[in-house]
Design an enzyme around this catalytic site. Structure first.
Site, mmCIF file in Angstrom:
data_model
loop_
_atom_site.group_PDB
_atom_site.id
_atom_site.type_symbol
_atom_site.label_atom_id
_atom_site.label_comp_id
_atom_site.label_asym_id
_atom_site.label_seq_id
_atom_site.Cartn_x
_atom_site.Cartn_y
_atom_site.Cartn_z
ATOM 1 N N ASP A 404 0.853 -1.190 0.000
ATOM 2 C CA ASP A 404 0.000 0.000 0.000
ATOM 3 C C ASP A 404 0.893 1.245 0.000
ATOM 4 O O ASP A 404 2.114 1.165 0.178
ATOM 5 C CB ASP A 404 -0.886 -0.035 1.248
ATOM 6 N N GLU A 407 2.539 4.905 -4.263
ATOM 7 C CA GLU A 407 2.525 5.755 -5.468
ATOM 8 C C GLU A 407 3.857 6.464 -5.749
ATOM 9 O O GLU A 407 4.133 6.685 -6.938
ATOM 10 C CB GLU A 407 1.388 6.785 -5.363
ATOM 11 N N ASP A 480 -8.929 3.589 -2.417
ATOM 12 C CA ASP A 480 -9.722 4.074 -1.280
ATOM 13 C C ASP A 480 -11.035 4.664 -1.771
ATOM 14 O O ASP A 480 -11.210 5.886 -1.878
ATOM 15 C CB ASP A 480 -8.927 5.107 -0.491
#
Length: 797
Positions: A404, A407, A480
């Site tokens: 997670d 990015e 999300d």
């Protein structure tokens, strides 16, 4: 032409001029103008790469997207020179290169235009950042539709939109938010029944305009790097999808348990709560294979540690869960806490494994543990080190990892500043070039470590950010999202789009990560997710303490949710076969209707309906209180799953939508394999495989794939491919079966259930032996017989 920059300065757009000379080297062709070189590489009869050196020097030919298995295999090609153009012919297409400006026109063998440059390749100096902005513009053909580009939360057809790839932590995104988490610079064009694809392999920020600025022009560009793209000819869209995976690769088969139901929350804490959740699943007999541990399982959010207070005996916990049939997946983020007493931080600093700013200082930023540093996954030494860290987790019993925040996401900053430096496998670049591959390479090294230490068992990996080609080692989810009906619709569109962008193993956070769904929304989401390759409920912690488990909304909804999760487990052999098709051939598991009926214009903008594998058509319920829904069925004959009512395709049909059902159709002629009811995969040896067969009077083919579902024996021939052919008419049902393989399945019997026969048979013939049918063989609309697994020919008459 002069173009204003944000600084108010101007840079000139440059265009290639006349070709001065050309040469051929095998399947490579080079065309030289005053400044520019065009390289054309014929990879196959339908795949061609176009690469431009704007200033006469090519950059390093290197990609994190392409598969090592990609091979050049053109059958036949030749070049011809004419007064105004060069013409390269393959067995499938013709490529015309204009001598005066290098503009391209690609046609099929009959001369129909597939794809045509408008201004074609051009570029300008990037005065603010350095390097060049490279552009390519093309004509939009009459009626052209565009698809692909990964997880974009917008209409399936991208015509009229402008979108970009720059991995972003888009918490609580909504329809048309852009950019999002993933960076997949690959799209499809469809016009006049002709499908093609373009993969722009450039890891800088890339932008795609599908007629927003000029309605008849489609363009794509990057703020750095080279204009380097692959053109893929179909003409069928599914052929384009399969060819794209010849470039970027196909996945390995996952462990079968990863296709079961997953339960996750931020966070199940402490270990006693995890045990309670597991016990509740088994008590209520709701199937589940996987429980996730979010960041609270760690000691102060330090990766590769366990909370001494909340999880004092992680190995004991996982062993106890394993005895109940659960696998454990844990989260791992890239941020490593700055802590001189933390061994992983010490080791990373000592060996220079962390990203640095341009002036040599460590890249520091706040995430969950507080001040953190971040591994440079573009460095192969760092990837090898990172992979080694997973041994401790595997030794504890962990079977999967969830990457997670990659990015990469950084609190307050958003992401890394552009001056951060990266190794980029020896190239030494700024974050501008490495940003879109950061999470991609984190997940690659994670997968490598899990595979190494779990061998001979298969690992499971899920990642939030990635670049093209991630399907080779990881699944993804849509990020999300929000507990809303809009996001339920987005989940369907995003998963379809990801599947045709090469990443089939995908799903959404069922019920929404942010907010609290009511029972109806959660139930409708479960119904849709039953037909997504990844089926995971995940929700955020909140002040009310609301939990989002299948039983959280009362007995009315629990009954329906349980029914659909049970259906998921019954369909596992069908789902696994569909995954095998993706792994073997690159065929998307989820297929928008435009990809299975592209010659029918009615399908080009369908978003609600999609195919799940070869046989199942799904149309989810997308609005609160919906009592009835119109569903578009492509040409052919279809059965409504819940009552076997037949429908002719090529039309909209109205379907009632009570809460216990969703619109689900089966293609006539299909053979859909079913397991018996299970609480988890591997619960007990399968003793009987059911074959649900749906009558058609036209020849129809189906496939079933099977292996052990756990280890890598399938790579050594331990698998079976079973092919069925239904060749029935209005007086006789006929099913033929051919068996190929060396895997010894546990079941010895097939229960064959034939739906929709237009006559009442009195006998059945198995491999030449005649048997009488009696009342026990008949149910409402179904004829049932039990046969030995080895049967080859079944006739009912």
């Amino acid at each position: 032409m002069q173009v204003a920059t944000s600084s108010g300065k101007y840079s000139v757009k440059h265009y290639p001029d006349t070709v001065k000379e050309w040469k051929q080297e095998g399947n490579y062709f080079y065309f030289y103008t005053t400044e520019t070189i065009l390289e054309i590489r014929v990879i196959s009869d339908k795949i061609v790469r176009f690469r431009y050196a704007a200033d006469g020097t090519f950059q390093r030919d290197f990609s994190y997207a392409t598969s090592e298995k990609m091979e050049d295999a053109p059958i036949c090609f030749e070049i011809k020179e004419f007064e105004e153009v060069f013409q390269i012919d393959t067995d499938a297409i013709k490529i015309f290169i204009a001598k005066d400006n290098l503009r391209l026109t690609i046609t099929d063998k009959e001369g129909r235009v597939i794809n045509q440059d408008e201004m074609g390749f051009h570029w300008q100096s990037y005065l603010q950042k350095g390097g060049k902005i490279v552009y390519c513009s093309k004509m939009i053909q009459e009626g052209e539709c565009f698809y692909g580009l990964g997880d974009k939360p917008t209409d399936l057809n991208l015509r009229g939109k402008r979108l970009e790839n720059y991995g972003t932590d888009a918490y609580g995104y909504h329809k048309d938010t852009d950019p999002l988490y993933r960076n997949i610079p690959f799209y499809y064009g469809l016009h006049h029944g002709i499908g093609y694809g373009i993969f722009f392999d450039n890891s800088f920020r890339t932008i795609f305009d599908f007629g927003e600025e000029r309605e008849d022009v489609q363009s794509f560009w990057a703020r750095g790097g080279e204009m380097n793209y692959y053109f893929i000819y179909g003409p069928e869209l599914l052929q384009v999808a399969e060819a794209y995976t010849k470039i970027t690769g196909t996945p390995e088969l996952p462990p079968l348990w990863a296709l079961g139901y997953h339960q996750c929350r931020w966070s199940y804490y402490p270990d006693t709560r995890v045990k309670e959740i597991a016990a509740e699943f088994r008590k209520r007999q709701i199937p589940c294979d996987v429980i996730y541990l979010d960041i609270d399982y760690m000691e102060g959010f330090r990766c590769f540690t366990w909370s001494k207070e909340g999880f004092p005996d992680p190995a004991g916990l996982i062993k106890e869960l394993s005895a109940q049939g659960f696998k454990v997946v844990v989260i791992i983020d890239p941020g490593i806490k700055v802590d001189p007493n933390y061994a992983i931080y010490q080791e990373g600093v000592k060996n220079d494994y962390f990203c640095k700013r341009a002036d040599g200082a460590l890249m520091e930023g706040d995430v969950w543990p507080g001040k953190c540093v971040f591994p440079d996954y573009t460095n192969p030494r760092v990837r090898e080190w990172w992979s080694s860290l997973f041994k401790s987790l595997v030794d504890t019993g962990v079977r999967g990892v969830w990457n997670d925040m990659n990015e990469p996401a950084v609190f307050e900053l958003g992401t890394f500043p552009e001056d951060v430096r990266h190794d980029y496998d020896g190239e030494q670049v700024s974050h501008r070039k490495a940003h879109n591959v950061y999470g991609h390479l984190m997940s690659k090294s994670t997968a490598a470590g899990m595979k190494k230490y779990l061998m001979p068992n298969r690992p499971f990996l899920i990642t939030r950010s990635c670049y093209a080609g991630v399907q080779r080692w990881s699944s993804v989810w849509t990020g999300d999202n929000v507990s809303s009906w809009e996001h339920l619709w987005l989940a369907s569109v995003q998963c379809q789009r990801l599947a045709v962008s090469g990443i089939s193993f995908t799903g959404s956070d069922i019920g929404g990560f942010i907010g609290e769904p009511d029972g109806e929304l959660y139930t409708r989401w479960i119904q849709l997710a039953t037909f997504h390759p990844l089926m995971r409920t995940h929700s955020a912690s909140n002040e009310t303490g609301f939990n989002q488990e299948p039983w959280s909304f009362g007995s009315k909804y629990e009954f329906v949710v349980k029914k659909f999760i049970q259906l998921r487990y019954q369909l596992l052999p069908y789902l696994y076969t569909t995954f095998w098709q993706n792994a073997a051939y690159g065929t998307p598991m989820l297929r928008p209707l435009a990809f299975v009926a592209q010659h029918d214009p009615q399908t080009h903008n369908c978003t609600h309906e999609f195919m799940f594998g070869d046989a199942l058509l799904i149309s989810h319920v997308s609005e609160a209180g919906m009592k009835e829904k119109e569903v578009y069925l492509p040409t052919g004959r279809w059965y409504y799953y819940w009552n076997d009512k037949p429908y002719e395709g090529g039309q909209l049909v109205k379907i009632a939508t009570p809460i216990e059902e969703m619109p689900l159709f089966v293609k006539a002629g299909a053979v859909v394999p079913n397991y018996p009811k299970l609480q988890y995969t591997g619960q007990a040896p399968i003793e009987e495989m059911t074959l649900q067969v749906f009558y058609d009077d036209q020849p129809a083919h189906s496939t079933m794939y099977e292996d052990a579902g756990e280890h890598y024996g399938y790579k050594n021939g331990q698998y079976n491919v079973i092919r069925f052919k239904q060749a029935s008419d209005k007086q006789q049902f006929h099913l033929k079966k051919k068996f190929h393989g060396n895997y010894e399945a546990t079941y010895k019997k097939h229960r064959v259930c034939v739906h929709g026969l237009p006559f009442t048979p009195t006998e059945y013939v198995v491999d030449g032996k005649v048997f009488k049918l009696n009342a026990r063989n008949f149910a409402v609309g179904v004829v049932k017989v039990v046969l030995d697994r080895e049967f080859e020919d079944l006739i009912m008459r």
